[in-house]
Every structure is written in C-alpha cells, then in structure tokens.
Design a protein around this motif. Structure first.
Motif, PDB file in Angstrom:
ATOM      1  N   LEU A 175       0.836  -1.193   0.000  1.00 54.50           N
ATOM      2  CA  LEU A 175       0.000   0.000   0.000  1.00 54.50           C
ATOM      3  C   LEU A 175       0.880   1.257   0.000  1.00 54.50           C
ATOM      4  N   GLY A 176       0.239   2.398  -0.205  1.00 52.35           N
ATOM      5  CA  GLY A 176       0.960   3.655  -0.131  1.00 52.35           C
ATOM      6  C   GLY A 176       1.620   4.063  -1.430  1.00 52.35           C
ATOM      7  N   ARG A 177       1.240   3.453  -2.551  1.00 50.71           N
ATOM      8  CA  ARG A 177       1.887   3.758  -3.820  1.00 50.71           C
ATOM      9  C   ARG A 177       1.022   4.603  -4.750  1.00 50.71           C
ATOM     10  N   VAL A 178      -0.190   4.962  -4.316  1.00 52.30           N
ATOM     11  CA  VAL A 178      -1.114   5.726  -5.156  1.00 52.30           C
ATOM     12  C   VAL A 178      -1.334   7.117  -4.567  1.00 52.30           C
ATOM     13  N   MET A 179      -1.391   8.112  -5.437  1.00 48.49           N
ATOM     14  CA  MET A 179      -1.635   9.487  -5.013  1.00 48.49           C
ATOM     15  C   MET A 179      -2.600  10.148  -5.986  1.00 48.49           C
ATOM     16  N   GLY A 180      -3.525  10.930  -5.448  1.00 39.86           N
ATOM     17  CA  GLY A 180      -4.435  11.711  -6.277  1.00 39.86           C
ATOM     18  C   GLY A 180      -3.949  13.144  -6.417  1.00 39.86           C
ATOM     19  N   VAL A 181      -4.167  13.710  -7.604  1.00 40.92           N
ATOM     20  CA  VAL A 181      -3.871  15.120  -7.884  1.00 40.92           C
ATOM     21  C   VAL A 181      -5.196  15.762  -8.285  1.00 40.92           C
ATOM     22  N   TRP A 182      -5.708  16.665  -7.459  1.00 43.38           N
ATOM     23  CA  TRP A 182      -7.069  17.198  -7.577  1.00 43.38           C
ATOM     24  C   TRP A 182      -6.962  18.714  -7.790  1.00 43.38           C
ATOM     25  N   ILE A 183      -7.302  19.187  -8.990  1.00 41.78           N
ATOM     26  CA  ILE A 183      -7.099  20.586  -9.363  1.00 41.78           C
ATOM     27  C   ILE A 183      -8.439  21.315  -9.415  1.00 41.78           C
ATOM     28  N   ALA A 184      -8.557  22.377  -8.642  1.00 38.95           N
ATOM     29  CA  ALA A 184      -9.791  23.169  -8.601  1.00 38.95           C
ATOM     30  C   ALA A 184      -9.859  24.069  -9.837  1.00 38.95           C
ATOM     31  N   LEU A 185     -10.908  23.906 -10.625  1.00 39.83           N
ATOM     32  CA  LEU A 185     -11.093  24.751 -11.804  1.00 39.83           C
ATOM     33  C   LEU A 185     -12.042  25.910 -11.526  1.00 39.83           C
ATOM     34  N   GLU A 186     -12.603  25.927 -10.326  1.00 38.90           N
ATOM     35  CA  GLU A 186     -13.422  27.030  -9.806  1.00 38.90           C
ATOM     36  C   GLU A 186     -13.102  27.165  -8.326  1.00 38.90           C
ATOM     37  N   PRO A 239     -11.043  24.212   1.751  1.00 34.64           N
ATOM     38  CA  PRO A 239     -11.374  25.135   0.664  1.00 34.64           C
ATOM     39  C   PRO A 239     -10.114  25.498  -0.108  1.00 34.64           C
ATOM     40  N   VAL A 240     -10.264  25.746  -1.395  1.00 36.80           N
ATOM     41  CA  VAL A 240      -9.113  26.072  -2.234  1.00 36.80           C
ATOM     42  C   VAL A 240      -9.591  26.970  -3.368  1.00 36.80           C
ATOM     43  N   ARG A 241      -8.773  27.939  -3.705  1.00 37.64           N
ATOM     44  CA  ARG A 241      -9.157  28.877  -4.758  1.00 37.64           C
ATOM     45  C   ARG A 241      -8.957  28.276  -6.141  1.00 37.64           C
ATOM     46  N   LYS A 242      -9.635  28.834  -7.091  1.00 38.23           N
ATOM     47  CA  LYS A 242      -9.518  28.432  -8.490  1.00 38.23           C
ATOM     48  C   LYS A 242      -8.046  28.353  -8.885  1.00 38.23           C
ATOM     49  N   GLY A 243      -7.646  27.202  -9.444  1.00 38.04           N
ATOM     50  CA  GLY A 243      -6.263  27.001  -9.837  1.00 38.04           C
ATOM     51  C   GLY A 243      -5.410  26.297  -8.810  1.00 38.04           C
ATOM     52  N   GLY A 244      -5.932  26.114  -7.591  1.00 36.46           N
ATOM     53  CA  GLY A 244      -5.185  25.398  -6.560  1.00 36.46           C
ATOM     54  C   GLY A 244      -5.241  23.900  -6.788  1.00 36.46           C
ATOM     55  N   VAL A 245      -4.306  23.185  -6.156  1.00 31.95           N
ATOM     56  CA  VAL A 245      -4.251  21.733  -6.274  1.00 31.95           C
ATOM     57  C   VAL A 245      -4.253  21.118  -4.882  1.00 31.95           C
ATOM     58  N   VAL A 246      -4.907  19.966  -4.761  1.00 31.02           N
ATOM     59  CA  VAL A 246      -4.882  19.183  -3.532  1.00 31.02           C
ATOM     60  C   VAL A 246      -4.220  17.847  -3.853  1.00 31.02           C
ATOM     61  N   LEU A 247      -3.146  17.528  -3.149  1.00 33.12           N
ATOM     62  CA  LEU A 247      -2.491  16.233  -3.277  1.00 33.12           C
ATOM     63  C   LEU A 247      -3.091  15.292  -2.236  1.00 33.12           C
ATOM     64  N   ILE A 248      -3.454  14.084  -2.663  1.00 30.30           N
ATOM     65  CA  ILE A 248      -4.234  13.174  -1.820  1.00 30.30           C
ATOM     66  C   ILE A 248      -3.544  11.817  -1.739  1.00 30.30           C
TER      67      ILE A 248
END
Length: 299
Positions: A175-186, A239-248
C-alpha cells in the motif's frame, strides 16, 4: 494548453513534503492560472455537448456503486471505462424512460476515466512539468497515470461523496503507492462541496476493497470488507481557490458534502502510482489494456 503551470505553481518545499507525509493531503494554491482553468472548463463543455450515451448506460455515479451497477449493461459501461472517455450522471436527472429531465450539461456527475490519454488539453496538464516536478519532489521514481476524471459537483444537486479511501478502489501491494492530484477549476468552498479530510488517517491501512468478481458471478464488481465508521468531528475542510491543487494520499480518508449552493465546483483529478517495486492488483476494477497501458508520467 499553454504550459504556464510551470511558471505559476506553488513551490513544493521540504516543509510541504513533511506536511503531506504527516497529514496525508496537501493544498497548494496557484497551481494553474485562471486562463488555464477556463480552457479546461471550455474543453469539457465541448465534450459534453457531443456526448451520446445509450439509455441503458445512463447511470448514477456513487462511491458506493449501489445505484450505478444494477444492470449488466451499466456495470459493463463502468468497468470498461478505464481506457475511454465516458459519462456518469447525478441522481434523479432521468425520467423512467431514461430521458433527461434537466439540461444535459447540468446532469453529469463526472467524466472519466482516460481524459489524460485521449484529450490533448487534459493530457498536457497531466504530464506538465509542474506535475512532474511535484511528484519528483515527493520521491516517485517511475510514476504512471492510472486514471483521470472531470468532476462537476453541479449546483443544487452535486452529489455527496461518502467517506472513503482511494486505495479501496486502486489497490497496490505494498500500500501507499497511489496518489491523487485534484485541481480546482473554480473556487471551492464549504458551501459548494469542498473536500474534507481526517489528517493522519492514511497511516491506518484499509478495511474494504472494491474488486472484480470471478467469472460467472451475478455482478461484475463487489466490495470485500467493510468501511470503518468515522467520527464526523475528525474531518477538516479544505477550501481552495480556483487554480489550486490538492495532493491526496491513497489511504487518507476523505469525503465531500452535497453541493446545495447555486454555483458549481468543477475539478480535474487524476491518480498516479509509483510503479517501481509495486504490484497492481489484478482484482482492481481498473485494469490496463494492451491498447492503453498505464502511461509514464515523465514522458
């Protein structure tokens, strides 16, 4: 796409890396500029305008898959979407004949799962120098792209995403080998359905898996094990502004509420896996195909 992400991204510092390791998620503002976000949204508008989904495949998306996989046709539409661009819908957007009862552009929950492979705009962002640099800073040597999706979180009806771990659906050994990249478009707020996380929950493993069933089973997929019960007070909003990214991190517990506001919450997300010394489970619903193997992030 212009490739301006490399100029505008937030620098991933050693402190950022440590916070990601400690919490299992990380928010970085300013990853894309507003024009890049608008271009991705406009491209998706064009894709949705041209969508043609057979009535027997017009299915509701849910992280529990309790509604969407009721028929053989809908289950097959989902399980064979890993190398295609397909459409998954919100609840109660069709009548009993499968016809739209809301404007079709407001009916879609998400589009997936191979935008990164089949559309130049999303491929460009996925493989951008900015993404590559982030991942290199986190120490991934041979990352591959597993899947991608455009998430709408429609105003007023954008469905709840119940507490879950991505590793439930994208299982690796170890486990621990997967990561999400989540980009806010709004702009993403608590009002329009931001992500909520339990910090540190990626350190406790998983208790449930979503798997392909053996040939001859009544259904094509099923859950093995049970999702844990989580204390709602442990979740914190991001919360994240438009253009921000969340690494998961693949094992961090996260959720989002229904969007009851009058504004949407569009996002582009994709998952990557460190392929070095990693076994991708043959039981996962998502499988590479000879025509579409998991592509290297660095090429």
């Amino acid at each position: 796409m212009s490739g301006k992400t490399s100029e505008n991204m937030s620098i991933l510092t050693d402190q950022h890396v440590q916070k990601f390791m400690d919490d299992g998620f990380l928010v970085l503002e300013g990853f894309l500029d507003p024009d890049e976000c608008d271009a991705l949204r406009e491209r998706m508008k064009e894709i949705v305008e041209k969508m043609d989904v057979p009535k027997h495949c017009r299915i509701q998306f849910s992280t529990d898959h309790d509604e969407q996989l009721k028929t053989q046709g809908s289950a097959d539409y989902f399980i064979t979407s890993g190398d295609k661009i397909r459409f998954f819908f919100e609840k109660d957007v069709f009548d009993d004949k499968g016809e739209f009862i809301v404007p079709k552009e407001l009916s879609v929950n998400k589009v997936g799962h191979a935008l990164h492979a089949h559309d130049a705009s999303y491929k460009s962002v996925t493989h951008s120098p900015s993404v590559q640099n982030l991942v290199k800073k986190l120490g991934l040597e041979n990352p591959v792209v597993l899947q991608s999706m455009y998430i709408f979180k429609q105003p007023g009806i954008g469905g709840e995403v119940t507490p879950h771990q991505d590793a439930t659906f994208l299982y690796t050994e170890p486990l621990g080998r997967v990561m999400g990249v989540w980009i806010a478009l709004e702009d993403v707020t608590q009002q329009n359905g931001c992500l909520w996380f339990i910090p540190g929950s990626h350190k406790n493993g998983i208790t449930r898996r979503f798997v392909r069933t053996p040939q001859g089973s009544d259904s094509l997929t099923d859950f093995v094990g049970q999702e844990q019960k989580y204390d709602s007070e442990l979740f914190i909003p991001t919360p994240v502004r438009k253009g921000g990214v969340v690494l998961i991190h693949g094992e961090v517990v996260h959720q989002s509420a229904q969007n009851t506001s009058n504004v949407s919450r569009h996002a582009y997300a994709f998952h990557i896996m460190e392929s070095k010394n990693t076994r991708w489970s043959p039981d996962n619903w998502l499988q590479p195909t000879p025509e579409q193997p998991f592509p290297s992030l660095y090429t």
